[in-house]
Design a protein around this motif. Structure first.
Motif: not given
Length: 350
Positions: A151-156
């Motif tokens: 579950f990856q944070p900070a895609e944007e």
């Protein structure tokens, strides 16, 4: 990797439609919570806690921390049998809304926090991944090897994937293949689209600051009318792909997204104008392997424009996220396994 069937879940041993119905409450609860509690990149505190708590409740007890991306949740399903190590990945972060803009009141669920909103589907992606984790955990006796749920944070925002890669987590865990999905409003419900090779363009950004002589609005000939010149440059940059590039073989989009010019009065022409924009392409924008690089091409266009109009131009270019390129060999292996059955999947769900 040898026999790929060693990591294939044999759905013939159970009803996939029944299993999806079983995990639906988990998916729905997760989606509603994340949508109601949107968090920007690297601030996904609530999402991290919610997802990890649910994973532990399912039975997961092995997690890999990321020092550079502490809000990431990386859970490991070890089947206890030899086999490959694959990862399934989704994002968790929301996007900021423009000032004064709120989520429509008729949305259900609806964000309880002003400003950010899940309007790119990351809430759905994370919910689907959590449901998948629950399903595979319950069927781990039918799978070999290890599966990482990432579950990856900070895609944007900058970071996220870069941080996890920089931490060396993937090679340390021995990840061989990563699978991810993204919702697409144009696809019919129950449809999966997979594109071998390049599928999403990389994003890069530029800023141009034009500087010249200002003047009173009544006598524009006494200055350079930088504002008017900047509007011409906006058109030139936007039209550049169609006139300077063989876009059939080098797909490219240049979009100006921000324009700032202020004479500080309605009767004054400004001395400066700023143009901000993005370059979307399937190639490295600073590489010259295919000839003049995209960055140099744009830079030359701005430089020539400024010289022709006797003004100055400050140019900056930032390389952002690279293009998404699906592995050809993996695509060739996976696509036959996704062939639709004789009964439409939505009918299977009943």
């Amino acid at each position: 990797m040898g026999d790929h069937s060693s990591w294939t879940l044999d759905c013939r041993a159970f009803s996939l439609a029944d299993e999806i119905r079983r995990i639906q409450p988990t998916v729905s609860e997760t989606y509603e919570f994340l949508h109601q509690n949107p968090e920007l990149g690297k601030q996904e505190i609530k999402a991290h806690e919610f997802i990890e708590t649910r994973l532990r409740k399912i039975g997961f007890d092995t997690f890999e921390p990321s020092m550079s991306a502490p809000t990431a949740v990386i859970a490991i399903l070890d089947t206890g049998r030899p086999g490959p190590m694959i990862a399934l990945r989704a994002e968790m972060d929301a996007r900021p809304l423009e000032a004064g803009v709120d989520e429509p009141v008729d949305h259900q669920p609806r964000s309880t926090i002003p400003a950010p909103m899940h309007n790119c589907g990351h809430d759905a992606h994370a919910a689907i991944l959590l449901g998948t984790a629950e399903l595979l955990f319950s069927k781990k006796d039918k799978v070999s090897g290890k599966i990482i749920f990432l579950f990856q944070p900070a895609e944007e925002t900058p970071g996220g994937a870069d941080d996890i890669v920089r931490d060396g987590i993937l090679p340390r865990l021995g990840v061989q293949r990563i699978f991810a999905a993204h919702s697409a409003p144009g696809l019919a419900v129950g449809t999966i689209s997979l594109a071998p090779g390049p599928s999403l363009a990389g994003s890069n950004y530029f800023n141009v600051k034009l500087t010249g002589r200002g003047s009173h609005a009544a006598v524009p000939y006494e200055g350079d009318d930088v504002l008017l010149l900047a509007t011409h440059l906006v058109q030139q940059l936007s039209l550049l792909p169609a006139r300077r590039v063989d876009i059939a073989n080098r797909p490219l989009v240049v979009s100006v997204t921000k324009f700032v010019a202020d004479g500080c009065a309605s009767n004054a022409l400004p001395t400066t104008a700023e143009i901000h924009g993005t370059v979307r392409a399937f190639e490295d924008p600073v590489s010259e392997t295919t000839g003049l690089s995209l960055e140099q091409m744009l830079h030359d266009e701005v430089t020539r424009f400024a010289a022709a109009n006797r003004i100055s131009a400050d140019w900056t270019f930032h390389v952002g996220s690279p293009p998404t390129v699906n592995d050809l060999a993996l695509s060739a292996d996976i696509i036959p396994k996704l062939a639709p059955s004789s009964i439409p999947f939505e009918q299977q769900l009943g």
